[in-house]
Design a protein around this motif. Sequence first.
Motif, PDB file in Angstrom:
ATOM      1  N   ASP A  39     -32.684-100.590  -4.830  1.00  0.00           N
ATOM      2  CA  ASP A  39     -33.100-100.234  -3.467  1.00  0.00           C
ATOM      3  C   ASP A  39     -34.360 -99.370  -3.569  1.00  0.00           C
ATOM      4  N   ILE A  40     -35.474 -99.877  -3.079  1.00  0.00           N
ATOM      5  CA  ILE A  40     -36.766 -99.214  -3.249  1.00  0.00           C
ATOM      6  C   ILE A  40     -36.792 -97.798  -2.658  1.00  0.00           C
TER       7      ILE A  40
ATOM      8  N   MET B  21     -35.972 -96.357 -23.869  1.00  0.00           N
ATOM      9  CA  MET B  21     -35.931 -96.219 -22.415  1.00  0.00           C
ATOM     10  C   MET B  21     -35.648 -94.766 -22.046  1.00  0.00           C
ATOM     11  N   ILE B  22     -35.867 -94.440 -20.787  1.00  0.00           N
ATOM     12  CA  ILE B  22     -35.796 -93.060 -20.310  1.00  0.00           C
ATOM     13  C   ILE B  22     -34.646 -92.920 -19.322  1.00  0.00           C
ATOM     14  N   ARG B  23     -33.642 -92.130 -19.698  1.00  0.00           N
ATOM     15  CA  ARG B  23     -32.453 -91.971 -18.859  1.00  0.00           C
ATOM     16  C   ARG B  23     -32.786 -91.395 -17.490  1.00  0.00           C
ATOM     17  N   GLU B  24     -33.794 -90.546 -17.374  1.00  0.00           N
ATOM     18  CA  GLU B  24     -34.152 -89.932 -16.097  1.00  0.00           C
ATOM     19  C   GLU B  24     -34.801 -90.914 -15.122  1.00  0.00           C
ATOM     20  N   CYS B  25     -35.258 -92.038 -15.607  1.00  0.00           N
ATOM     21  CA  CYS B  25     -35.875 -93.034 -14.732  1.00  0.00           C
ATOM     22  C   CYS B  25     -34.809 -93.753 -13.917  1.00  0.00           C
ATOM     23  N   THR B  26     -35.193 -94.172 -12.727  1.00  0.00           N
ATOM     24  CA  THR B  26     -34.240 -94.801 -11.819  1.00  0.00           C
ATOM     25  C   THR B  26     -33.951 -96.262 -12.166  1.00  0.00           C
TER      26      THR B  26
ATOM     27  N   TYR C 171     -28.829 -95.758  -7.169  1.00  0.00           N
ATOM     28  CA  TYR C 171     -30.134 -96.340  -6.851  1.00  0.00           C
ATOM     29  C   TYR C 171     -30.030 -97.788  -6.368  1.00  0.00           C
ATOM     30  N   LEU C 172     -28.811 -98.255  -6.182  1.00  0.00           N
ATOM     31  CA  LEU C 172     -28.583 -99.645  -5.800  1.00  0.00           C
ATOM     32  C   LEU C 172     -27.972 -99.741  -4.406  1.00  0.00           C
TER      33      LEU C 172
END
Length: 176
Positions: A138-139, A94-99, A131-132
């Motif tokens: 939360d989009i 997985m990618i840590r920079e992804c949300t 991000y939540l």
Amino acid sequence: MPVTLLGANVEGKANFMALGWITRVNANPPMLGVGVHKSHYTAEGIKENKSFSVNFPEAEMIRETDYCGLVSGEKVDKSGLFEVFYGELETAPMIRECTLNLECKLVETLEFPTNYFFVGEITTAYSEEQYLTQGKPDIKKIEPLLLTIPDNSYWKVGDYAGEAWKIGKSLKGNEK
């Protein structure tokens, strides 16, 4: 459709490809399906390890995301573009920079003439509090990339339009 980065270990090495073919396929347990062309190197890793990840890059990651769709992991090590981490399955990079990151164990593989359709059970979801909203993704905060076809363009999420399964209730009783 959302643009994601599909992750899989291939021959012991983390690999990522840009992916737009993704859909929910089951509610409980939560499962999703991804359509991957048979020629993609990532497909071999999914079959090899029986796991994969779906990583949602924010719009700022547009160049890295597009690049992952332009080059094959068979020839280029794309894992160096990101801070890679592993979760409970230990084989789905997985990618840590992804949300948002979804770790999936492979449940079923459907084979079509040109594509595999991998069905995975989401075993764990990873995101940061920023991000939540009320503990849920939360989009607007996630700010995912979207892809439209046939014009092959990237987009960002627009304005809120209404609450699903409620806004149409005013039309009930008007059926003919």
